[in-house]
Design a protein around this motif. Sequence first.
Motif, mmCIF file in Angstrom:
data_model
loop_
_atom_site.group_PDB
_atom_site.id
_atom_site.type_symbol
_atom_site.label_atom_id
_atom_site.label_comp_id
_atom_site.label_asym_id
_atom_site.label_seq_id
_atom_site.Cartn_x
_atom_site.Cartn_y
_atom_site.Cartn_z
ATOM 1 N N ASP A 90 -4.666 -6.947 9.675
ATOM 2 C CA ASP A 90 -5.574 -6.376 10.670
ATOM 3 C C ASP A 90 -5.321 -6.974 12.053
ATOM 4 O O ASP A 90 -5.333 -6.255 13.063
ATOM 5 C CB ASP A 90 -7.016 -6.638 10.239
ATOM 6 C CG ASP A 90 -8.023 -6.067 11.222
ATOM 7 O OD1 ASP A 90 -7.981 -4.845 11.463
ATOM 8 O OD2 ASP A 90 -8.828 -6.838 11.766
ATOM 9 N N ARG A 91 -5.068 -8.279 12.121
ATOM 10 C CA ARG A 91 -4.897 -8.953 13.413
ATOM 11 C C ARG A 91 -3.538 -8.696 14.041
ATOM 12 O O ARG A 91 -3.428 -8.567 15.260
ATOM 13 C CB ARG A 91 -5.108 -10.458 13.234
ATOM 14 C CG ARG A 91 -6.507 -10.876 12.811
ATOM 15 C CD ARG A 91 -7.564 -10.440 13.829
ATOM 16 N NE ARG A 91 -8.898 -10.881 13.449
ATOM 17 C CZ ARG A 91 -9.525 -11.913 14.014
ATOM 18 N NH1 ARG A 91 -8.930 -12.591 14.971
ATOM 19 N NH2 ARG A 91 -10.730 -12.254 13.630
ATOM 20 N N PHE A 92 -2.482 -8.680 13.233
ATOM 21 C CA PHE A 92 -1.128 -8.564 13.770
ATOM 22 C C PHE A 92 -0.613 -7.129 13.796
ATOM 23 O O PHE A 92 0.366 -6.836 14.478
ATOM 24 C CB PHE A 92 -0.161 -9.437 12.965
ATOM 25 C CG PHE A 92 -0.480 -10.903 13.024
ATOM 26 C CD1 PHE A 92 -0.663 -11.536 14.236
ATOM 27 C CD2 PHE A 92 -0.603 -11.649 11.868
ATOM 28 C CE1 PHE A 92 -0.960 -12.889 14.302
ATOM 29 C CE2 PHE A 92 -0.896 -13.004 11.910
ATOM 30 C CZ PHE A 92 -1.079 -13.622 13.132
ATOM 31 N N GLY A 93 -1.223 -6.240 13.007
ATOM 32 C CA GLY A 93 -0.818 -4.850 13.031
ATOM 33 C C GLY A 93 0.428 -4.533 12.238
ATOM 34 O O GLY A 93 1.034 -3.481 12.435
ATOM 35 N N PHE A 94 0.853 -5.443 11.337
ATOM 36 C CA PHE A 94 1.990 -5.157 10.456
ATOM 37 C C PHE A 94 1.785 -5.878 9.134
ATOM 38 O O PHE A 94 1.010 -6.838 9.038
ATOM 39 C CB PHE A 94 3.328 -5.549 11.103
ATOM 40 C CG PHE A 94 3.436 -6.999 11.517
ATOM 41 C CD1 PHE A 94 3.865 -7.977 10.619
ATOM 42 C CD2 PHE A 94 3.130 -7.388 12.819
ATOM 43 C CE1 PHE A 94 3.970 -9.300 11.001
ATOM 44 C CE2 PHE A 94 3.234 -8.718 13.211
ATOM 45 C CZ PHE A 94 3.658 -9.674 12.297
ATOM 46 N N GLU A 95 2.457 -5.396 8.114
ATOM 47 C CA GLU A 95 2.347 -6.000 6.791
ATOM 48 C C GLU A 95 2.950 -7.400 6.813
ATOM 49 O O GLU A 95 4.055 -7.611 7.310
ATOM 50 C CB GLU A 95 3.077 -5.140 5.751
ATOM 51 C CG GLU A 95 2.412 -3.795 5.481
ATOM 52 C CD GLU A 95 1.162 -3.919 4.620
ATOM 53 O OE1 GLU A 95 0.921 -5.029 4.095
ATOM 54 O OE2 GLU A 95 0.442 -2.920 4.480
ATOM 55 N N LEU A 121 -3.267 -18.844 12.350
ATOM 56 C CA LEU A 121 -2.314 -18.023 11.613
ATOM 57 C C LEU A 121 -1.045 -17.857 12.440
ATOM 58 O O LEU A 121 -1.106 -17.562 13.644
ATOM 59 C CB LEU A 121 -2.890 -16.638 11.321
ATOM 60 C CG LEU A 121 -4.205 -16.539 10.555
ATOM 61 C CD1 LEU A 121 -4.523 -15.077 10.277
ATOM 62 C CD2 LEU A 121 -4.134 -17.319 9.266
ATOM 63 N N PHE A 122 0.102 -18.030 11.791
ATOM 64 C CA PHE A 122 1.397 -17.766 12.407
ATOM 65 C C PHE A 122 2.134 -16.787 11.504
ATOM 66 O O PHE A 122 2.227 -17.006 10.290
ATOM 67 C CB PHE A 122 2.219 -19.051 12.545
ATOM 68 C CG PHE A 122 1.614 -20.075 13.464
ATOM 69 C CD1 PHE A 122 1.971 -20.121 14.799
ATOM 70 C CD2 PHE A 122 0.687 -20.992 12.986
ATOM 71 C CE1 PHE A 122 1.416 -21.068 15.651
ATOM 72 C CE2 PHE A 122 0.130 -21.945 13.829
ATOM 73 C CZ PHE A 122 0.493 -21.986 15.165
ATOM 74 N N ALA A 123 2.658 -15.719 12.102
ATOM 75 C CA ALA A 123 3.347 -14.705 11.304
ATOM 76 C C ALA A 123 4.584 -14.222 12.049
ATOM 77 O O ALA A 123 4.655 -14.279 13.285
ATOM 78 C CB ALA A 123 2.424 -13.527 11.005
ATOM 79 N N ALA A 124 5.547 -13.737 11.280
ATOM 80 C CA ALA A 124 6.762 -13.164 11.854
ATOM 81 C C ALA A 124 7.106 -11.900 11.091
ATOM 82 O O ALA A 124 6.952 -11.833 9.874
ATOM 83 C CB ALA A 124 7.914 -14.157 11.780
#
Length: 344
Positions: A90-95, A121-124
């Motif tokens: 929801d926050r990053f807009g990608f799976e 949260l950290f995501a790539a």
Amino acid sequence: IKLLQLKKSRLADGSEGLALQAARRIEVEQILPADRLAMALKAATEAAGGFSGKRVVISLPPQAIEAKSVRLPQMPDSDLQQALQWEAKDRFGFEVADGRLVWFRAGEVRRGTELKDELLLFAAKAEALAEPVAAATNAGLTVGAIDLAPCAMYRAAQRVQVTPNAACLDVGHLSSQFFMTRDDQLVFYKSVEIGGKAINDAVGQKLGISSEEAQALRLRLNEESLAAGPDDAAPLNQALHDAIRAPLEELAREIDMCMRYYAVTFRGSRPEAIRVAGRQSTLPRLCEMLAATLSLRVEPTHTLLGVTELRDVARPDRSGEWAVAAGLSLYPVDAKALGKGRAA
């Protein structure tokens, strides 16, 4: 792009220390595609008298990492992992699949009678991870781990000066990364879009030259001041300092807002000092200007202090720019399990 390897050594007093095995800097104008990056890595790691072994630990540039703070009801780690997968989407807009999401417990936040956990949260995205891994593989290397740059910098800084509750600033080319730790745990992070490029642009505008010429001028004046003393080329140095004041004051204001948020949210005191590293950390009067705006100590981090066999590329006055690379070299890649949400 920086590559650095440390090795164990025996000091004069018989104790065990660290020495530099190899260090290389690859100068690029933009992020390279995987095939060109593979060629550059292969050339750098196969140079005579260079690196030993083929296993590497890498980190991604800040532009490839998405970071958010979220607040959730308190729950055990086993339930939290699944909840964060939904929250991240929801926050990053990608799976975000397992392996592309890292989280840290920042602390408890109370609103009225409700108690929640604030988490970092950290995501790539998959492609942001795939390209550097493919490049390393095509260069004949094996990726042992992918680490966050703030964690690597903190690890390198702690080797020199143990400060469990720290505030650190990594001043890079396109942006600066500011983060704080409490009891060795990452509790605050923000990427600020002010770095060497913004400084070069300000100098170029002030002096009527291109950004590239401004960068070359800054480097030359810095080298000359180290060699001949601060009084050399005084008028030009003063013009340069006047030009960089505006972006550095803006950076200081961003940091001040970060520390105010931390103090209000977690009811903690402001840090007494900020440790600075990164390619731009040797900028003359950087620490002085930031300290004047923030009204606290701002100190360079000499992350290669005590490391022997340093050569020109990693000499002591350039130590700060190797902070992340040094931290990656110190990553406990052989550890069976690293503590979840730990900065070191």
